[in-house]
Write a protein that holds these residues in place. Structure first.
Motif, PDB file in Angstrom:
ATOM      1  N   ARG A  13     -21.159  26.073 -34.355  1.00  0.00           N
ATOM      2  CA  ARG A  13     -22.420  25.511 -33.875  1.00  0.00           C
ATOM      3  C   ARG A  13     -22.405  24.016 -34.196  1.00  0.00           C
ATOM      4  NH1 ARG A  13     -23.091  30.618 -35.795  1.00  0.00           N
ATOM      5  NH2 ARG A  13     -24.270  32.082 -34.476  1.00  0.00           N
ATOM      6  N   PRO A  14     -21.993  23.179 -33.223  1.00  0.00           N
ATOM      7  CA  PRO A  14     -21.775  21.757 -33.507  1.00  0.00           C
ATOM      8  C   PRO A  14     -23.034  21.008 -33.943  1.00  0.00           C
ATOM      9  CG  PRO A  14     -20.815  22.392 -31.398  1.00  0.00           C
ATOM     10  CD  PRO A  14     -21.664  23.526 -31.839  1.00  0.00           C
ATOM     11  N   ALA A  15     -24.185  21.428 -33.444  1.00  0.00           N
ATOM     12  CA  ALA A  15     -25.443  20.750 -33.794  1.00  0.00           C
ATOM     13  C   ALA A  15     -26.472  21.822 -34.134  1.00  0.00           C
ATOM     14  CB  ALA A  15     -25.928  19.881 -32.633  1.00  0.00           C
ATOM     15  N   PRO A  16     -26.460  22.334 -35.384  1.00  0.00           N
ATOM     16  CA  PRO A  16     -27.348  23.439 -35.752  1.00  0.00           C
ATOM     17  C   PRO A  16     -28.823  23.104 -35.499  1.00  0.00           C
ATOM     18  CG  PRO A  16     -25.699  23.066 -37.451  1.00  0.00           C
ATOM     19  CD  PRO A  16     -25.594  21.912 -36.498  1.00  0.00           C
ATOM     20  N   CYS A  30      -8.064  28.774 -20.667  1.00  0.00           N
ATOM     21  CA  CYS A  30      -6.655  28.910 -21.032  1.00  0.00           C
ATOM     22  C   CYS A  30      -6.146  27.644 -21.717  1.00  0.00           C
ATOM     23  CB  CYS A  30      -5.846  29.200 -19.777  1.00  0.00           C
ATOM     24  SG  CYS A  30      -4.146  29.665 -20.082  1.00  0.00           S
ATOM     25  N   GLY A  31      -5.653  27.789 -22.957  1.00  0.00           N
ATOM     26  CA  GLY A  31      -5.112  26.663 -23.705  1.00  0.00           C
ATOM     27  C   GLY A  31      -6.143  25.831 -24.418  1.00  0.00           C
ATOM     28  N   GLY A  32      -7.413  26.162 -24.255  1.00  0.00           N
ATOM     29  CA  GLY A  32      -8.482  25.337 -24.821  1.00  0.00           C
ATOM     30  C   GLY A  32      -9.051  25.893 -26.110  1.00  0.00           C
ATOM     31  N   GLY A  33      -9.782  25.033 -26.792  1.00  0.00           N
ATOM     32  CA  GLY A  33     -10.529  25.431 -27.976  1.00  0.00           C
ATOM     33  C   GLY A  33     -12.005  25.208 -27.715  1.00  0.00           C
ATOM     34  N   THR A  34     -12.709  24.745 -28.733  1.00  0.00           N
ATOM     35  CA  THR A  34     -14.143  24.494 -28.574  1.00  0.00           C
ATOM     36  C   THR A  34     -14.436  23.039 -28.229  1.00  0.00           C
ATOM     37  OG1 THR A  34     -14.490  23.980 -30.927  1.00  0.00           O
ATOM     38  CG2 THR A  34     -14.635  26.307 -30.264  1.00  0.00           C
ATOM     39  N   GLY A  35     -13.423  22.172 -28.340  1.00  0.00           N
ATOM     40  CA  GLY A  35     -13.651  20.739 -28.193  1.00  0.00           C
ATOM     41  C   GLY A  35     -14.255  20.329 -26.868  1.00  0.00           C
ATOM     42  N   TRP A  40     -21.719  19.145 -25.145  1.00  0.00           N
ATOM     43  CA  TRP A  40     -22.848  19.734 -24.437  1.00  0.00           C
ATOM     44  C   TRP A  40     -24.095  19.840 -25.305  1.00  0.00           C
ATOM     45  CZ3 TRP A  40     -20.575  24.430 -21.258  1.00  0.00           C
ATOM     46  CH2 TRP A  40     -19.710  23.917 -20.281  1.00  0.00           C
ATOM     47  N   ALA A  41     -23.932  19.776 -26.608  1.00  0.00           N
ATOM     48  CA  ALA A  41     -25.109  19.848 -27.481  1.00  0.00           C
ATOM     49  C   ALA A  41     -26.130  18.783 -27.110  1.00  0.00           C
ATOM     50  CB  ALA A  41     -24.694  19.705 -28.942  1.00  0.00           C
ATOM     51  N   GLN A  49     -29.580  26.469 -28.886  1.00  0.00           N
ATOM     52  CA  GLN A  49     -28.470  26.292 -29.828  1.00  0.00           C
ATOM     53  C   GLN A  49     -27.152  26.483 -29.083  1.00  0.00           C
ATOM     54  OE1 GLN A  49     -28.168  25.875 -33.566  1.00  0.00           O
ATOM     55  NE2 GLN A  49     -26.262  25.337 -32.545  1.00  0.00           N
ATOM     56  N   LEU A  50     -26.230  25.537 -29.221  1.00  0.00           N
ATOM     57  CA  LEU A  50     -24.902  25.676 -28.664  1.00  0.00           C
ATOM     58  C   LEU A  50     -24.029  26.447 -29.649  1.00  0.00           C
ATOM     59  CD1 LEU A  50     -22.988  24.888 -26.322  1.00  0.00           C
ATOM     60  CD2 LEU A  50     -22.410  22.827 -27.631  1.00  0.00           C
ATOM     61  N   ALA A  51     -23.415  27.544 -29.190  1.00  0.00           N
ATOM     62  CA  ALA A  51     -22.561  28.380 -30.037  1.00  0.00           C
ATOM     63  C   ALA A  51     -21.230  28.563 -29.326  1.00  0.00           C
ATOM     64  CB  ALA A  51     -23.217  29.728 -30.306  1.00  0.00           C
ATOM     65  N   LEU A  52     -20.143  28.101 -29.946  1.00  0.00           N
ATOM     66  CA  LEU A  52     -18.837  28.066 -29.306  1.00  0.00           C
ATOM     67  C   LEU A  52     -17.890  29.049 -29.987  1.00  0.00           C
ATOM     68  CD1 LEU A  52     -18.545  24.167 -29.148  1.00  0.00           C
ATOM     69  CD2 LEU A  52     -19.589  25.715 -27.468  1.00  0.00           C
ATOM     70  N   VAL A  53     -17.305  29.929 -29.212  1.00  0.00           N
ATOM     71  CA  VAL A  53     -16.382  30.928 -29.750  1.00  0.00           C
ATOM     72  C   VAL A  53     -14.978  30.335 -29.820  1.00  0.00           C
ATOM     73  CG1 VAL A  53     -15.293  33.165 -29.348  1.00  0.00           C
ATOM     74  CG2 VAL A  53     -17.758  32.869 -28.929  1.00  0.00           C
ATOM     75  N   CYS A  54     -14.401  30.376 -31.010  1.00  0.00           N
ATOM     76  CA  CYS A  54     -13.032  29.905 -31.227  1.00  0.00           C
ATOM     77  C   CYS A  54     -12.095  31.109 -31.237  1.00  0.00           C
ATOM     78  CB  CYS A  54     -12.941  29.156 -32.552  1.00  0.00           C
ATOM     79  SG  CYS A  54     -11.282  28.560 -32.954  1.00  0.00           S
ATOM     80  N   TYR A  55     -11.118  31.104 -30.344  1.00  0.00           N
ATOM     81  CA  TYR A  55     -10.139  32.182 -30.300  1.00  0.00           C
ATOM     82  C   TYR A  55      -9.140  32.039 -31.464  1.00  0.00           C
ATOM     83  CZ  TYR A  55     -11.598  32.736 -25.353  1.00  0.00           C
ATOM     84  OH  TYR A  55     -12.298  32.912 -24.185  1.00  0.00           O
TER      85      TYR A  55
END
Length: 250
Positions: A13-16, A30-35, A40-41, A49-55
């Motif tokens: 959560r980049p900006a709680p 494909c090939g990406g992370g949360t960056g 978008w926050a 709330q922005l919540a990003l799933v990290c594989y």
């Protein structure tokens, strides 16, 4: 929600926003992370709330092994989404992440878990078509040079990484691991969702089928809309930065 708790490195959560009343939960491409999603926050209002799933195998989960199959990654992503469902949420997935988001929603429906208010799939063909050559972009057989061009186009590589052979080797390894997972995807026959669905796609994206709206409609039992936007697979830079503004459920 304690039954669905996962590591803090899995849902970022980049900006709680403690007072937020809903979440936008995003699954990676494909090939990406949360960056690619973190900015978008600033495009979201204070209620969201922005919540990003990290594989596995990247960022805070670097020490974990990559998922080896679609099934393995889908189980991981489903647990992550459920852990983020502590308030009403919209589930978003881009490219490969769109198929993953669809798969996760159908799993949650079968399990009777908390469903999203909407499913938003971006730059993604309908899953019931099955994996075709159009979807193999990038492809496992692409050279390092071709993969580098792809990663540079979508902003996956910071400038310093290109001069570090070790970082480049890890980037290629990550990309190819994700391609193998994507290529192992098989649409479960008859799978549909009753969650409201919005499809977003770029008008210049050669990956997307011309009949994308009609094909997605076949797997959607509920409310449905399809919106085309300027640009290609990642739209135009301005559209990508403000993409949440095009999500009808927000």
């Amino acid at each position: 929600m304690t039954a669905y708790r996962v590591q803090d490195t899995t849902v970022i959560r980049p900006a709680p926003r403690a007072a937020a009343t809903r979440s936008l939960v995003c699954l990676g491409f494909c090939g990406g992370g949360t960056g690619a999603y973190r900015s978008w926050a600033a495009a979201l209002d204070q209620r969201t709330q922005l919540a990003l799933v990290c594989y596995p195998g990247r960022e805070g989960r670097f020490a974990e092994s990559f998922a080896r199959t679609w099934e393995e990654l889908a189980e991981d992503a489903t647990a992550a989404v459920l852990s983020a469902a502590d308030r009403p949420y919209v589930l978003f997935g881009h490219s490969m992440g769109g198929w993953m988001a669809f798969d996760v929603v159908t799993r949650i429906e079968r399990q009777g878990g908390p469903l999203p208010a909407a499913l938003v799939v971006s730059s993604c063909n309908a899953p019931n078509r099955g994996l075709t050559e159009r979807d193999r972009f990038p492809a496992l057989g692409d050279s390092d040079t071709e993969l580098l061009a792809w990663m540079a186009t979508i902003g996956l590589l910071p400038g310093h990484a290109r001069s570090d052979s070790g970082l480049m080797e890890m980037a290629y390894e990550l990309m190819r691991a994700d391609i193998r997972v994507r290529d192992s995807y098989r649409y479960p026959p008859g799978a549909t969702t009753g969650v409201p669905v919005q499809v977003l796609w770029g008008r210049d994206d050669r990956v997307i089928e011309p009949a994308v709206a009609a094909q997605w409609r076949q797997v959607c039992r509920g409310r449905f809309r399809c919106d085309s936007l300027p640009g290609g697979h990642f739209y135009t830079p301005d559209v990508w930065r403000a993409l949440p503004a095009h999500i009808d459920a927000l």
